[in-house]
Scaffold this active site. Structure first.
Site: not given
Lengths: 390, 347
Positions: B118, B48
């Site tokens: 999540h 990322e």
């Protein structure tokens, strides 16, 4: 147990089935036998270990049973997830079992393991129970993390399993921290920090590796290369998929991760190396049969033929089955019976886990913080301070 | 599909992220690489920090870089790049350079069973960073208009998409290219007794609470903030000046959430007009739980309770004995009380 003492030099030769009634080795025997790893090791800046691995009939049988159990557990988890009894994200380990059992065979419970989210079987390998697994998966009180973690967050402190971590690659620096603590306390143990080929491209791996090498930490970085980082094949994501070489100045060793004995040999070698010389990277060439997680069917970015090809040619359980049969340690039927037993064990654990209650709602608020050391101020101008230990 | 509209027009736009080339985990980029080519729509490795840093460089060369972080929970490795590189690029180079073409898309929020990693709503972290914009749409139609504006906006934008709505929300989305203005809130339901402010998926929960409240004769005004920074203070202010009451709701934990900023600003601006303390109905101050998600979330009933107690605040207060006040408080803040009690027990 008379056979225990009987050592023969031709043990490596397969026995014919006719001999099975007068088996030379019992399955509980600790008589050493030697097996060859299916492929040679490849080293980076290091001489690879020998392909001959010493084992015992008992170990072979244990490998078979443990892997069959892991396989069955993951298949059951798949159905439980589809039945919505398991919620959250769930990553299955089937196909990669040899890495867990081979590693455990080479190390002790005082060595630490830390891994990412594909953690069910690592936990089982560290001595976790099926009930703890299934209860955790279903978010029940009897789970290894009291039902508060779920699939990605299995832990077992008493046998040095520092867990299941949810963020790709984030566990590797933690593993190096564990290794530093081990080195500092001079307890001659090592840490296995496991990550996937996807995580191998994370920057923090290289940060951690540099520190580990700089300070000669007993850290073994285990890259479980299952060739897909989520839905992206390794060649699309990594310029160099030779992960064991990517430490540059850190030695590496590549082993066949579908061969429990190769894993065992590699881990034994790595542990000795790490205690003497500092970090090493182990690349385990393995394969996951399931998709990345339960929301990935696992068939959009690879062919079904590829998967079935691996199942036929490289399956870690089948390899052990062949070894057991060729050394005449059990008959095919006996192995099938073991698989049946394992299946029953799994079913029983699931039934038990289903009975386990949900955690008490108050658990929502627990373990967020604990009270720190209270500091009391006293004296005329309240300038005297006293820290109160809990 | 939104990206299709954009891609059609501009040749210097690139879409990339983890598994994006195949359509992404939420199928947001399905068909894009076939349509615009693998040179412009591509997969990245799982890194990322690298993705965002790369996107900043690409944008600094005058391109439109549309980077996807697969889940907002994974944006933290890229936090440094967003906060220190992207947000301050223009300022620290005396306007020589910028990465205005940068848009970072990330699905955020609860999805019913996402668990710790999540489900998080990290928007407040980014609202503390001058130099970027934070945009969150509430529906497909809004998503298209706001995303096109975000991509074309000359500032780096972090665009959070409510992942709960990917599979739930169905709406007619115009085929043509259209933009919705950033930093402009929208009144999506008019009312006169209380103003409710929210964004993203939470708005549909709040709307249900408004409908319920209406049955009790409470008229709620619901506002979609859409852009969290820089935010449309004026619209909220004028609404609160009309209703005299404010409730803010978000999924992120209450402490330090963006609701706190709204609450403080509106209290400053409308102090004498407020008839009750600003109510915040938010996620609890716990990690996002797995099995306890329903307890954690700011549900319709929690909002409805807060609407009622906010609207009844003055009348209850007026006639109250200390005992009455206490029961009122207890009722309003039952779960806070529960929290404190538990906290004591645990410690």
């Amino acid at each position: 147990m008379a056979q225990l003492t009987r050592r023969t030099t031709d043990l490596l030769k397969p026995f014919s089935a006719a001999l099975s009634s007068t088996r030379l080795l019992t399955t509980t025997s600790t008589t050493p036998i030697t097996v060859e790893t299916s492929l040679p090791f490849t080293g980076h800046k290091i001489d690879p270990p020998s392909r001959s691995v010493e084992t015992t009939p008992q170990e072979l049988m244990n490998f078979f049973r443990d892997m069959a159990l892991m396989r069955r557990m993951e298949i059951a988890a798949d159905s439980l997830y589809k039945a919505k009894l398991i919620r959250g994200f769930c990553h299955l380990y089937d196909g990669q079992e040899a890495v867990s059992v081979g590693m455990e065979a080479a190390i002790t419970k005082k060595d630490c393991i830390i891994t990412a989210y594909r953690d069910h079987c690592i936990f089982l390998g560290r001595g976790g129970t099926l009930l703890e697994c299934f209860a955790e998966l279903m978010g029940r009180k009897d789970g290894c993390s009291k039902g508060k973690g779920g699939s990605m967050h299995f832990y077992k402190k008493d046998s040095g399993f520092y867990g299941g971590h949810g963020i790709v690659g984030a566990q590797i620096p933690l593993g190096c921290g564990l290794a530093f603590a081990q080195k500092y306390s001079k307890d001659e143990n090592v840490t296995f920090a496991m990550y996937g080929d996807g995580a191998a491209n994370q920057g923090q791996l290289f940060e951690a590796l540099n520190m580990a090498a700089l300070w000669d930490l007993p850290a073994i970085l285990v890259c479980e290369n299952n060739h897909y980082g989520m839905g992206t094949a390794e060649w699309r994501a990594a310029k160099s998929p030779a992960y064991y070489k990517r430490g540059d100045y850190v030695p590496g060793l590549k082993a066949n991760g579908m061969d429990a004995f190769a894993v065992k040999q590699a881990c034994k070698f790595a542990k000795e190396h790490a205690l003497k010389n500092g970090p090493i990277i182990l690349e385990m060439d393995t394969y996951r049969y399931h998709g990345h997680s339960m929301s990935d069917p696992g068939s959009t970015y690879r062919t079904r033929d590829e998967i079935s090809g691996v199942r036929q040619e490289r399956d870690p359980i089948e390899r052990i089955r062949k070894l057991v049969l060729s050394h005449d340690l059990a008959t095919e039927k006996e192995l099938k019976d073991i698989e049946k037993e394992v299946r029953k064990e799994v079913d029983e654990a699931i039934a038990q886990a289903k009975e386990s209650p949900m955690p008490d709602p108050s658990e929502l608020f627990t373990n967020v913080h604990v009270k720190g050391f209270g500091v009391e101020a006293f004296g005329a101008d309240r300038k005297e301070l006293r820290a109160v230990l809990p | 599909m939104i990206l299709v509209a954009y891609g059609r027009q501009v040749d210097c736009a690139y879409v990339f992220g983890e598994d994006v080339g195949f359509g992404g985990v939420f199928r947001c980029t399905t068909g894009l690489s076939d349509r615009f080519g693998k040179q412009r729509v591509f997969n990245t490795p799982l890194c990322e920090q690298g993705i965002v840093g790369f996107a900043i460089g690409l944008a600094a060369m005058g391109n439109r870089a549309i980077a996807e972080i697969q889940f907002a929970d994974y944006i933290f490795p890229a936090f440094d790049q967003i906060v220190n590189e992207a947000a301050k690029f223009r300022y620290r180079s005396g306007n020589q350079f910028n990465c205005g073409g940068l848009t970072i898309r990330a699905p955020y929020g609860a999805v019913g069973h996402g668990g710790h990693y999540h489900s998080q709503s990290p928007e407040a972290f980014f609202c503390h960073v001058p130099g970027i914009k934070v945009v969150i749409p509430r529906s497909p139609q809004q998503a298209k208009g706001l995303l096109l504006s975000s991509i074309r906006d000359p500032n780096p934008v972090v665009f959070f998409e409510p992942k709960w709505l990917y599979r739930l929300a169905v709406e007619e989305v115009p085929e043509n290219d259209y933009m919705l203005p950033l930093s402009e809130a929208e009144v999506i339901r008019e009312g006169s007794d209380i103003t409710l402010v929210g964004w993203g998926a939470q708005l549909s929960v709040m709307e249900q609470a408004c409908v319920e409240a209406e049955k009790d004769g409470i008229s709620c005004e619901l506002i979609d903030l859409k852009t969290l920074i820089p935010w449309d203070k004026e619209k909220i202010e004028s609404s609160v000046n009309k209703t005299g009451r404010l409730l803010v709701s978000h999924e992120a934990p209450i402490t330090g959430g963006f609701g706190a900023e709204i609450s403080a600003s509106i209290t400053e601006r409308c102090f004498l007009r407020l008839e009750a303390p600003v109510a915040r109905v938010c996620g609890l101050d716990t990690p996002f739980p797995l099995v306890f998600e329903p307890f954690y979330l700011p549900t319709k009933n929690k909002i409805l309770d807060a609407i009622k107690s906010t609207v009844n605040y003055y009348s209850s207060y007026d006639k109250s004995s200390p005992v009455h006040q206490h029961t009122l408080l207890e009722k309003n803040h039952l779960w806070i009380y529960a929290f404190n009690a538990l906290d004591r027990r645990v410690a």
